[in-house]
Enzyme design. Structure first.
Site, PDB file in Angstrom:
ATOM      1  N   GLY A  16      13.851 -18.707  -8.078  1.00  0.00           N
ATOM      2  CA  GLY A  16      12.699 -17.880  -7.701  1.00  0.00           C
ATOM      3  C   GLY A  16      11.563 -18.114  -7.037  1.00  0.00           C
ATOM      4  CG  ASP A  71      13.344 -15.862  -0.313  1.00  0.00           C
ATOM      5  OD1 ASP A  71      13.347 -15.220  -1.269  1.00  0.00           O
ATOM      6  OD2 ASP A  71      13.757 -17.035  -0.377  1.00  0.00           O
ATOM      7  CD  GLU A 141      10.717 -19.569  -0.947  1.00  0.00           C
ATOM      8  OE1 GLU A 141      11.526 -19.906  -1.614  1.00  0.00           O
ATOM      9  OE2 GLU A 141      10.505 -18.619  -0.555  1.00  0.00           O
ATOM     10  CB  THR A 192       9.870 -29.985 -15.375  1.00  0.00           C
ATOM     11  OG1 THR A 192      10.484 -28.737 -15.487  1.00  0.00           O
ATOM     12  CG2 THR A 192       8.779 -29.898 -14.731  1.00  0.00           C
ATOM     13  CD  GLN A 193       8.750 -35.562 -18.932  1.00  0.00           C
ATOM     14  OE1 GLN A 193       8.659 -36.872 -18.921  1.00  0.00           O
ATOM     15  NE2 GLN A 193       8.897 -34.779 -20.195  1.00  0.00           N
ATOM     16  CB  CYS A 381      23.321  -0.420  11.646  1.00  0.00           C
ATOM     17  SG  CYS A 381      23.364  -1.425  13.021  1.00  0.00           S
ATOM     18  N   GLY A 383      27.147   2.350  10.020  1.00  0.00           N
ATOM     19  CA  GLY A 383      27.516   3.609   9.368  1.00  0.00           C
ATOM     20  C   GLY A 383      27.277   4.599  10.246  1.00  0.00           C
ATOM     21  CD  GLU A 405      31.090  -4.539  16.892  1.00  0.00           C
ATOM     22  OE1 GLU A 405      31.011  -5.250  16.283  1.00  0.00           O
ATOM     23  OE2 GLU A 405      30.804  -3.136  16.255  1.00  0.00           O
ATOM     24  CG  HIS A 508      19.155  -2.097  10.031  1.00  0.00           C
ATOM     25  ND1 HIS A 508      20.104  -2.143   9.180  1.00  0.00           N
ATOM     26  CD2 HIS A 508      19.423  -2.607  11.173  1.00  0.00           C
ATOM     27  CE1 HIS A 508      21.186  -2.648   9.870  1.00  0.00           C
ATOM     28  NE2 HIS A 508      21.046  -2.864  11.024  1.00  0.00           N
ATOM     29  CD  GLU A 510      18.307  -0.984   5.776  1.00  0.00           C
ATOM     30  OE1 GLU A 510      19.113  -1.795   6.547  1.00  0.00           O
ATOM     31  OE2 GLU A 510      18.297   0.311   6.316  1.00  0.00           O
TER      32      GLU A 510
END
Length: 534
Positions: A16, A71, A141, A192-193, A381, A383, A405, A508, A510
């Site tokens: 995350g 991301d 990140e 974590t350590q 697209c 679709g 195609e 697109h 979205e």
């Protein structure tokens, strides 16, 4: 002076980090700071454009046509900014640029090495992302986990940044997993350590820990982590599992994460006003209706392949006070005989994009079912292209009509390769990518969805287009070309006006949807689906 925040991860991947980075970005933006954000991906591909959706999930496209990690979709949706090509950097991209310079002799005979040439190139990408957006803060990140061999050059570049720009301008945030062992009845801090020990061995001392956990974390655990990892106890931030992702910025703000960041970086910024965001989250948590949408796709085994589509549907649901009950339908399973069984309980049908022949006949049958039964349908697209093929076959009686195609020998190539794509052999980075204008037909459903604007700008990712040789035959049969490029050459939106909602877009939509500002075509589709359910 630009401030630099670096987000790394430890213990496990997919912890995350991206959501934490995006949430922090939202908090800093709401403090009045100009924020940008980028993702470092240590894989050797130049970009994810040619990667299988099963490997990587969806490919997210920026305004300037970069094919990037999913991301970046989280970043844009959370922070409500438009990113650019500098916001996603891969090992392959860096090495290809460095090797190209070496071939041109730009290193003047020097031995080209990871340090300094690769690390310098990485640092240049960080600074370029900040300078091209004139940002106060850039959040970077790093994909993967500390200890991955492919991440080492990236982490070294992050280490060097502290010396380059000054420690007061750099902050390191490390995200880790805090597992809870039910048998022992306790949380274990050792992973974590050890992760922090690994990071410190690479020369990076984290200034903040964000610990992913299923259970509330007691202060004693935070104090223990602070002591062993050499961070302030208040800088041990808990990121607990939540019902809705958009709760996370509020949870982090409640722990003063953004204030700690501002104090460390000496940023004098007012408190973040999250009133509007909080109201949006409250609405999301208390939706009064449910609308069932069937998503007919070829990659439905991995929902991340349609992440932005799903989020855009949710956003439009929020605007209509309805939760979206998504029914995943594998396009390979749909036939003319079972379409009613698979799709009959859906209030609306969405047929998203994809590449290749597999599943296309099933998508065509889903589109046919929607048209013949007047079920609200949105095509995206591929679709959109198959919407045209379906109409040609079953309304215009063009037997065997197809996309060039999918079937190069078809007698009716309803969808053909774009003229400027004919001589292109490389697959990666060669599609029609990025933001392009679409001129809307007055009075059409598309124009009404976009509040009767004359032109909208939307992001594209395709190589094929509607074959204009067939345009007059389609129009004569009632097929409406409601969106075209300004030069009238490329078909962008098609629709059947007499239907409740039967619209398909080449672009697109979205990719430009936000939780508090849903994309208009999606909202029109969801609104029609709600009416269809009543």
């Amino acid at each position: 002076m630009t401030k630099y925040i670096f987000v790394t991860g430890g213990v496990v991947s997919s912890i995350g980090k991206g959501i934490v980075a995006a949430s922090l970005g939202r908090l800093l933006k709401n403090r009045g700071l100009k924020v940008t954000i980028q993702k470092f991906d240590p894989y050797i591909n130049i970009d994810p454009g040619t990667m299988s959706p099963y490997q990587h999930g969806e490919v997210y496209v920026t305004d300037d046509g970069a094919e990037t990690d999913l991301d970046l979709g989280h970043y844009e949706r959370f922070i409500d900014i438009n990113l650019n090509k500098y916001s996603n950097v891969t090992t392959g991209k860096i090495y290809s640029e460095v090797l190209r310079k070496e071939r041109k002799g730009e290193y003047l005979g020097a031995t080209v090495q990871v340090i300094p040439h690769i690390t310098d190139a990485l640092k240049e990408k960080i600074k370029r992302a900040a300078s091209t957006t004139d940002s106060d803060v850039i959040i970077t990140e790093v994909g993967g986990t500390v200890g991955d061999i492919e991440s080492l050059p990236f982490l070294e570049a992050l280490r060097q940044m502290k010396a380059d720009v000054g420690s007061e301008n750099v902050m390191y945030i490390h995200t880790t997993l805090l597992p809870y062992l039910k048998a022992a009845g306790e949380m274990k801090t050792k992973p974590t350590q050890h992760s922090v020990k690994e990071l410190r061995g690479l020369g990076i001392q984290p200034n903040m820990l964000v610990i992913r956990t299923e259970e509330p974390v007691e202060q004693g655990i935070k104090n223990k982590l602070a002591q062993f990892c050499d961070v302030n106890s208040e800088a041990v931030i808990e990121s607990r599992d939540v019902e809705h992702l958009y709760q996370i910025p509020l949870n982090l703000q409640a722990q003063s994460m953004d204030q700690i960041v501002c104090d460390h970086l000496k940023l004098n910024a007012p408190q973040a006003d999250m009133t509007e965001w909080s109201a949006m989250v409250d609405k999301v948590m208390n939706l009064r209706k449910t609308t069932k949408i069937a998503l007919v796709g070829k990659y439905v085994e991995l929902p991340d392949a349609y992440l932005s589509v799903v989020e855009a549907l949710k956003h439009s649901g929020y605007a209509n006070d309805t939760a979206i009950d998504l029914k995943w339908v594998n396009a390979n399973d749909v036939t003319v005989d079972n379409a009613a069984d698979l799709l009959g309980d859906a209030d609306g049908i969405i047929v998203p994009g994809g590449f290749g022949q597999r599943g296309t006949e099933g998508k065509i049958q889903a589109i046919r079912y929607a048209r013949e039964n007047d079920v609200p349908m949105l095509g995206i697209c591929l679709g959109m292209q198959l919407t045209c093929v379906e109409f040609a076959r079953h309304v215009l009686n063009m037997e065997g009509a197809n996309s060039f195609e999918l079937e190069p020998s078809t007698k009716y190539p309803i969808i053909d390769i774009m003229r400027d794509q004919i001589d292109i052999e490389d697959m990666g980075g060669t599609l029609r990518l990025g933001l392009y204008p679409c001129k809307l037909k007055p009075g059409s459903k598309a124009a009404m969805a976009y509040n009767n604007q004359e032109v909208v700008q939307r992001r594209h990712r395709h190589r094929y287009e509607f074959n204009n040789k067939f345009r007059s035959e389609f129009e004569a049969a009632g097929f409406v070309f409601s969106g075209v490029s300004p030069d009238n050459r490329l078909v962008e939106i098609v629709e059947l006006k007499e239907k409740k909602f039967f619209v398909a877009a080449q672009y697109h939509p979205e990719l430009q949807s936000r939780p508090n500002r849903p994309e208009e075509l999606y909202t029109a589709f969801v609104t029609a689906a709600i009416k269809n359910s009543n």
